[in-house]
Design an enzyme around this catalytic site. Structure first.
Site, PDB file in Angstrom:
ATOM      1  N   VAL A 235      20.238  33.348  62.922  1.00 28.58           N
ATOM      2  CA  VAL A 235      20.930  34.649  62.930  1.00 28.58           C
ATOM      3  C   VAL A 235      21.055  35.258  64.328  1.00 28.58           C
ATOM      4  CG1 VAL A 235      20.439  35.269  60.530  1.00 28.58           C
ATOM      5  CG2 VAL A 235      18.779  35.844  62.325  1.00 28.58           C
TER       6      VAL A 235
ATOM      7  N   ALA B  42      10.308  49.009  68.916  1.00 27.30           N
ATOM      8  CA  ALA B  42      11.596  49.388  69.516  1.00 27.30           C
ATOM      9  C   ALA B  42      12.742  48.756  68.735  1.00 27.30           C
ATOM     10  CB  ALA B  42      11.642  48.943  70.978  1.00 27.30           C
TER      11      ALA B  42
ATOM     12  N   SER C  36      10.878  48.663  59.261  1.00 25.08           N
ATOM     13  CA  SER C  36       9.412  48.589  59.181  1.00 25.08           C
ATOM     14  C   SER C  36       8.837  49.958  59.482  1.00 25.08           C
ATOM     15  CB  SER C  36       8.884  47.597  60.216  1.00 25.08           C
ATOM     16  OG  SER C  36       7.492  47.754  60.378  1.00 25.08           O
TER      17      SER C  36
ATOM     18  N   TYR D  62       8.519  45.135  68.972  1.00 30.95           N
ATOM     19  CA  TYR D  62       8.838  45.142  67.539  1.00 30.95           C
ATOM     20  C   TYR D  62       9.173  46.568  67.078  1.00 30.95           C
ATOM     21  CZ  TYR D  62       8.124  44.115  62.520  1.00 30.95           C
ATOM     22  OH  TYR D  62       8.268  43.964  61.162  1.00 30.95           O
TER      23      TYR D  62
HETATM   24  N1  LIG Z   1       5.338  41.425  55.778  1.00 30.90           N
HETATM   25  C1  LIG Z   1       5.262  42.712  56.077  1.00 30.90           C
HETATM   26  O1  LIG Z   1       4.228  43.348  55.854  1.00 30.90           O
HETATM   27  C2  LIG Z   1       6.445  43.434  56.673  1.00 30.90           C
HETATM   28  C3  LIG Z   1       6.303  44.800  56.929  1.00 30.90           C
HETATM   29  C4  LIG Z   1       7.379  45.503  57.454  1.00 30.90           C
HETATM   30  C5  LIG Z   1       8.562  44.847  57.726  1.00 30.90           C
HETATM   31  N2  LIG Z   1       8.669  43.515  57.508  1.00 30.90           N
HETATM   32  C6  LIG Z   1       9.961  42.879  57.812  1.00 30.90           C
HETATM   33  O2  LIG Z   1      10.368  42.132  56.689  1.00 30.90           O
HETATM   34  C7  LIG Z   1      11.161  41.030  57.098  1.00 30.90           C
HETATM   35  C8  LIG Z   1      10.603  39.747  56.505  1.00 30.90           C
HETATM   36  O3  LIG Z   1       9.293  39.571  56.963  1.00 30.90           O
HETATM   37  P1  LIG Z   1       8.244  38.582  56.276  1.00 30.90           P
HETATM   38  O4  LIG Z   1       6.930  39.236  56.427  1.00 30.90           O
HETATM   39  O5  LIG Z   1       8.701  38.170  54.959  1.00 30.90           O
HETATM   40  O6  LIG Z   1       8.294  37.382  57.340  1.00 30.90           O
HETATM   41  P2  LIG Z   1       8.368  35.794  57.128  1.00 30.90           P
HETATM   42  O7  LIG Z   1       8.045  35.220  58.467  1.00 30.90           O
HETATM   43  O8  LIG Z   1       7.570  35.367  55.955  1.00 30.90           O
HETATM   44  O9  LIG Z   1       9.893  35.541  56.780  1.00 30.90           O
HETATM   45  C9  LIG Z   1      10.901  35.711  57.726  1.00 30.90           C
HETATM   46  C10 LIG Z   1      11.988  34.708  57.444  1.00 30.90           C
HETATM   47  O10 LIG Z   1      12.986  34.856  58.456  1.00 30.90           O
HETATM   48  C11 LIG Z   1      13.346  33.563  58.909  1.00 30.90           C
HETATM   49  N3  LIG Z   1      13.848  33.639  60.287  1.00 30.90           N
HETATM   50  C12 LIG Z   1      13.145  33.934  61.407  1.00 30.90           C
HETATM   51  N4  LIG Z   1      13.937  33.844  62.480  1.00 30.90           N
HETATM   52  C13 LIG Z   1      15.171  33.484  62.030  1.00 30.90           C
HETATM   53  C14 LIG Z   1      16.413  33.201  62.672  1.00 30.90           C
HETATM   54  N5  LIG Z   1      16.543  33.298  64.006  1.00 30.90           N
HETATM   55  N6  LIG Z   1      17.464  32.870  61.902  1.00 30.90           N
HETATM   56  C15 LIG Z   1      17.346  32.767  60.563  1.00 30.90           C
HETATM   57  N7  LIG Z   1      16.194  33.007  59.897  1.00 30.90           N
HETATM   58  C16 LIG Z   1      15.120  33.351  60.635  1.00 30.90           C
HETATM   59  C17 LIG Z   1      12.081  32.735  58.809  1.00 30.90           C
HETATM   60  O11 LIG Z   1      12.361  31.350  58.784  1.00 30.90           O
HETATM   61  C18 LIG Z   1      11.498  33.248  57.500  1.00 30.90           C
HETATM   62  O12 LIG Z   1      11.955  32.509  56.394  1.00 30.90           O
HETATM   63  C19 LIG Z   1      11.163  41.048  58.627  1.00 30.90           C
HETATM   64  O13 LIG Z   1      12.340  41.698  59.076  1.00 30.90           O
HETATM   65  C20 LIG Z   1       9.951  41.887  58.959  1.00 30.90           C
HETATM   66  O14 LIG Z   1      10.075  42.511  60.208  1.00 30.90           O
HETATM   67  C21 LIG Z   1       7.628  42.788  56.984  1.00 30.90           C
END
Ligand SMILES: NC(=O)c1ccc[n+]([C@@H]2O[C@H](COP(=O)([O-])OP(=O)(O)OC[C@H]3O[C@@H](n4cnc5c(N)ncnc54)[C@H](O)[C@@H]3O)[C@@H](O)[C@H]2O)c1
Lengths: 79, 246
Positions: free
Chosen positions: B56, B157, B143, B155
């Site tokens: 992406v 920012a 987030s 992150y």
């Molecule tokens: N887990 C939490 O507690 C939490 C809290 C707040 C926000 N978030 C946000 O939720 C979203 C998902 O997080 P998560 O915890 O499930 O993380 P995760 O690492 O389990 O999943 C992220 C997914 O994004 C994919 N990805 C990463 N870079 C990519 C790229 N360049 N192109 C395509 N795909 C890509 C990864 O392969 C993975 O499948 C993120 O935006 C994260 O910032 C998560």
């Protein structure tokens, strides 16, 4: 161990007093990171009236090293 | 919006929160396309999902993938910008005297994957929505760190900027019937959270949270579905965090 030092370390790292021993190092404490190190510096400076140099701050990665640095600053830890 | 039959593209949907969102959308009857950079995880997904390999952060790749999806389904109704990488590094690291200051390269890299990606994907999808006169919805996964979280300069920012783009797009695109909202999770019990935070810090966060626990991925997915379904919700950053403040 010095009572005031034990209090500072227990407060900063959220540990029980009996966990504070000279052998304790940063690797034994889950949350001893850079931000906690800053909290530690502020607390030590306030409690012991010293000013720590950046070289001291970087070196302070165990209770034993903190002891040594405070002594070098003239703090009487036996008191 | 009726989710039944809605053509829904979710980025980073092969794991974690994205996978929970993909399952939830599927359960509501949506046609779900999962785009992810992790081909191994994509392979492991059930084939009820249309799986697309995509980075992406690459504008040309994003545009051609999105065009292909729109051509195949006739339109894209929903984009969920979920792909991202949680990243922690303090501005000053006293524990690393040889590299005490936050690396600029890692700052840029964090912005590329968490912020630029949202711009890139939204541009590509909204272009198709406009060309095909689709009254679609964009949901950005933000987030709680958008408020400023110690130890997370880049992150925080990136996520704050995502919130700002969400509100901006809700204003610009609302007149075309395209809505844009964000869902801002707090601390959710996912493998990525467990990898980023040690047990001591997780206990501390649970203690700070009025509900005394981490969130569940399904609870985030539930909020995403609600934000898609409600036709008067626009420009909102929906906090889903158990009441925790940072
Ligand atoms: N887990 C939490 O507690 C939490 C809290 C707040 C926000 N978030 C946000 O939720 C979203 C998902 O997080 P998560 O915890 O499930 O993380 P995760 O690492 O389990 O999943 C992220 C997914 O994004 C994919 N990805 C990463 N870079 C990519 C790229 N360049 N192109 C395509 N795909 C890509 C990864 O392969 C993975 O499948 C993120 O935006 C994260 O910032 C998560």
């Amino acid at each position: 161990m010095n009572d005031k030092l034990v209090t500072v370390l227990a407060d900063v790292f959220g540990l029980r007093r009996e966990q504070i021993v000279p052998q304790l190092t940063k690797d034994d404490v889950g949350n001893w990171d850079s931000l906690k190190q800053m909290d530690l510096v502020v607390s030590l400076e306030r409690e012991f009236g010293v000013e720590l140099e950046i070289a001291d701050i970087i070196t302070m990665t165990s209770v034993e090293k903190i002891n040594r640095i405070l002594k070098a600053k003239g703090v009487d830890l036996e008191a | 919006m009726k989710l039944d039959g809605a053509v829904s593209l979710i980025t980073g949907g092969s794991k974690g929160l994205g996978l929970a969102i993909a399952h939830r959308l599927r359960a509501e009857g949506a046609r779900v396309i999962v785009a992810d950079i992790d081909n191994v995880a994509l392979e492991a997904l059930p084939d009820v999902f249309d799986r697309r390999s995509l980075d992406v952060t690459q504008p040309d790749e994003a545009k051609s993938t999105v065009e292909a999806i729109a051509a195949m389904y006739g339109r894209i109704d929903v984009l969920v910008n979920n792909a991202g990488v949680i990243y922690s590094e303090p501005l000053v690291n006293l524990m690393n005297p040889d590299g005490m200051m936050h690396s600029y390269d890692r700052f840029r890299q964090c912005l590329r994957v968490n912020l630029d990606s949202v711009f890139i994907m939204t541009s590509a999808v909204v272009e198709q929505m406009v060309l095909r006169r689709t009254k679609g919805v964009v949901i950005n996964i933000s987030s709680i760190s958008a408020r400023g979280n110690e130890g997370q300069t880049a992150y925080s920012a990136a996520k704050a900027a995502v919130n700002a783009m969400t509100v901006t797009w809700s204003k610009e695109l609302g007149r075309l019937g395209i809505r844009c909202n964000a869902v801002a999770p707090g601390f959710v019990d996912t493998p990525s959270t467990r990898a980023a935070l040690n047990e001591t810090i997780i206990k501390h966060i649970e203690g700070l949270t009025p509900l005394r626990r981490l969130g569940r991925a399904e609870e985030i997915a539930q909020a995403v579905v609600a934000a898609i379904a409600n036709d008067f919700l626009n420009g909102t950053i929906l906090d889903v965090n158990g009441g925790v403040t940072i």
